[in-house]
Design a protein around this motif. Structure first.
Motif, PDB file in Angstrom:
ATOM      1  N   LEU A  49       0.890  -1.152  -0.140  1.00 56.56           N
ATOM      2  CA  LEU A  49      -0.011  -0.115  -0.088  1.00 56.56           C
ATOM      3  C   LEU A  49       0.818   1.316  -0.138  1.00 56.56           C
TER       4      LEU A  49
ATOM      5  N   THR B 177      -0.216   4.666  -1.669  1.00 55.26           N
ATOM      6  CA  THR B 177      -1.750   4.865  -1.343  1.00 55.26           C
ATOM      7  C   THR B 177      -1.844   5.310  -0.099  1.00 55.26           C
ATOM      8  N   HIS B 178      -1.018   5.068   1.001  1.00 57.98           N
ATOM      9  CA  HIS B 178      -1.186   5.196   2.426  1.00 57.98           C
ATOM     10  C   HIS B 178      -0.503   6.778   2.725  1.00 57.98           C
TER      11      HIS B 178
ATOM     12  N   LYS C 187       4.490   4.387  -9.594  1.00 55.03           N
ATOM     13  CA  LYS C 187       3.954   5.836  -9.826  1.00 55.03           C
ATOM     14  C   LYS C 187       4.869   6.495 -10.524  1.00 55.03           C
TER      15      LYS C 187
END
Length: 215
Positions: A69, A72-73, A215
């Motif tokens: 994650l 996203t975290h 990303k």
């Protein structure tokens, strides 16, 4: 004495601000963990490289293994922390940390190894700050350059050369996964002589890498 303490605190605060600001552009000259490696193993195998020179396979492997994650975290995985807290309450001590890559970066760059609540508290503060100031790419780059990956071996470039005789950017998917699976215990695990558990973890990381989008 009080004036001296005030000055000392001020110096520490300013030093930390500078260290964090410079960390956007530079890797740490040395960390407490790296110093420990020198003392224990009499060597420091480390070769800092840029984020782009690391290649994608090792990034995906480490994210798949340590913190899926990550992108996203906000620096903390609340579900993992809740699990760790419940486990630690049963044991009566800190045995699990539920640490994200961001938390591990804060620990490895700014702090020392250990399981005390005091160090854990500092880790939370540094994690919050680097998430806001550094951003994900810088955090991942500092992590992959500073993390311990073997006995006296730090960073993905040194680990790639140590285990496979090549640069990190040239690692195959399988080789990158082997480097990633040693991270929970780099002093014990060895990709050159893997245990049945390590082989199983390697296969799992290989599968999970297919789900990681950088990303």
């Amino acid at each position: 004495m009080f004036k001296f303490l005030k000055k000392l605190i001020l110096v520490i605060i300013i030093a930390n601000i500078l260290f964090i600001a410079l960390g956007i552009f530079f890797n740490p000259p040395i960390t407490w963990t790296q110093l420990g490696g020198i003392i224990k193993y009499g060597k420091l195998e480390r070769d800092y490289i840029s984020y782009d020179d690391m290649g994608n396979n090792v990034k995906k492997a480490v994210i798949a293994s340590e913190d899926q994650l990550f992108f996203t975290h906000n620096g903390f995985d609340t579900k993992a922390i809740e699990k760790a807290l419940k486990h630690n309450e049963k044991k009566g001590e800190i045995r699990r940390g539920g640490s994200t890559i961001s938390q591990q970066t804060a620990k490895n760059v700014f702090l020392w190894q250990g399981r005390s609540w005091f160090r854990k508290g500092l880790e939370v503060v540094y994690t919050f700050i680097i998430e806001k100031v550094w951003g994900k790419d810088v955090i991942l780059a500092r992590y992959l350059n500073s993390i311990e990956m073997g006995q006296g071996v730090f960073g993905v470039e040194a680990a790639s050369n140590y285990y496979f005789g090549k640069s990190a950017k040239d690692l195959t998917k399988s080789e990158a996964a082997w480097i990633a699976v040693v991270l929970p215990n780099p002093k014990k695990y060895d990709p050159k002589n893997p245990t049945p558990y390590l082989r199983k973890k390697h296969n799992w990381v290989m599968r999970q890498m297919n789900n990681i989008v950088l990303k």
